[in-house]
Enzyme design. Structure first.
Site, short mmCIF file in Angstrom:
data_model
loop_
_atom_site.label_atom_id
_atom_site.label_comp_id
_atom_site.label_asym_id
_atom_site.label_seq_id
_atom_site.Cartn_x
_atom_site.Cartn_y
_atom_site.Cartn_z
N SER A 1 -0.98 9.63 -9.08
CA SER A 1 -0.74 9.98 -7.36
C SER A 1 -0.40 10.65 -6.55
CB SER A 1 0.48 8.02 -7.27
OG SER A 1 0.57 7.81 -5.94
N ASP B 1 -7.56 -0.61 -7.30
CA ASP B 1 -6.99 0.44 -6.74
C ASP B 1 -7.81 0.67 -5.05
OD1 ASP B 1 -5.15 2.37 -5.54
OD2 ASP B 1 -5.24 3.34 -7.40
N HIS C 1 -2.06 0.26 -8.15
CA HIS C 1 -2.01 1.62 -7.86
C HIS C 1 -0.12 1.73 -8.96
CE1 HIS C 1 -2.50 5.28 -6.61
NE2 HIS C 1 -0.98 5.72 -6.31
#
Length: 308
Positions: free
Chosen positions: A137, A238, A268
């Site tokens: 991320s 995502d 995610h």
């Protein structure tokens, strides 16, 4: 000499992985958490993984349980020596503060490889010529920018062999199709995404700044071709997935070796909650680090549609 504080997991009588916190700089309070397999054969050298955790630049730390467990898992799975970076968070420390912290962690590893200030005994097991940057991320965003900054440094004997980006946190002023389709996503809803970027970016910088949108132009564009091989993983469930596809396509156009996996569905941070997704990711990363690209794609990405 850095100071170390060992950690023990009381729920595991015989841990497979050991970890300790290292203070790099008392003034700036910069730290890393170092991981090693509990049992390493004599004279065995392991790849060195420098890890940047997720959290949208604003949340969490290297000691957050989900990231601590993740580093335990990859240290055991590869196996590898892992350095998890405790980087400064926004909004108190806006970008590029986290990039500098990631860069300084790599330079600390170089000092360790040279024995400057004394080498931590655990790093005697590290093969510094097989160093990889890994991020999830926001950590994948940091790893990408650190990899580009490192092109200006002579890191010998450290050699950055590859960059691994898992569900990278990038953005831009113009919405991608995946962002539009998943505007109310449970994990990264668009309005939360907007707020997080407003907290992370330098004041008065918009979301086409290169920190956020790496293919929008800027000082890095001419340097991308110097990157080592890259692994990119995304999930079509995502809203950020199109950003990873666009970056992968751009890297391929710059002749960077790109290996990727884009899964149907997902969300995610899936690897932090779903053991099957986590195992797939560990397998991919293990193959990438060990130069065995089973079930990974390296062909042209043009058939993957990511549009604004």
């Amino acid at each position: 000499m850095a100071d170390a504080t060992p950690y023990e997991d009381s729920t595991t009588p015989s841990p497979t992985v050991l970890s300790q916190d290292i203070t790099l700089n008392w003034k700036t309070k910069a730290t890393v958490r170092l991981y090693r397999p509990a049992v390493i054969p004599p004279k065995k050298k392991l790849p060195l993984i420098i890890y940047l955790h997720g959290g949208d630049f604003v949340l969490y730390s290297a000691s957050t349980v989900i990231y601590h467990n993740f580093c335990n898992d990859i240290a055991a799975a590869f196996p590898a020596i892992v350095i998890s970076v405790e980087y400064r968070l926004a909004p108190e420390n806006r970008l590029p503060a986290a990039y500098f912290d990631g860069l300084n962690a790599v330079l600390w590893a170089q000092n360790q490889s040279l024995g400057i200030g004394g080498q931590d005994p655990w790093l005697e097991y590290a093969d510094f010529t097989k160093t990889y940057l890994l991020g999830s991320s926001a950590g994948a965003n940091i790893a990408y920018h650190v990899a580009l900054q490192l092109l200006d440094y002579d890191l010998r004997p450290v050699k950055i062999k590859g960059l691994l980006m898992n569900q990278a946190f990038f953005g831009g002023l113009t919405r991608t199709q995946s962002e539009k389709n998943l505007i109310e996503d449970a994990y990264v809803p668009l309005y939360v995404n907007d707020v997080l970027w407003s907290l992370a970016l330098p004041t008065y910088m918009n979301r086409d700044h290169e920190y956020c949108n790496p293919i929008s132009g800027g000082s890095y564009m001419g340097r991308v071709k110097g990157l080592p091989k890259v692994y990119i993983k995304g999930d079509y469930g995502d809203p950020l997935v199109d950003r990873s596809i666009l970056l992968a396509q751009y890297l391929q156009s710059c002749k960077v070796p790109v290996y990727y996996r884009f899964n149907q569905g997902g969300y995610h941070g899936i690897e932090l909650q779903n053991t099957s997704a986590a195992q797939q990711l560990y397998n991919d990363m293990t193959w990438f680090v060990n130069d065995v690209y089973q079930n990974l794609n390296s062909q042209d990405l043009s058939h993957h549609h990511a549009s604004y």
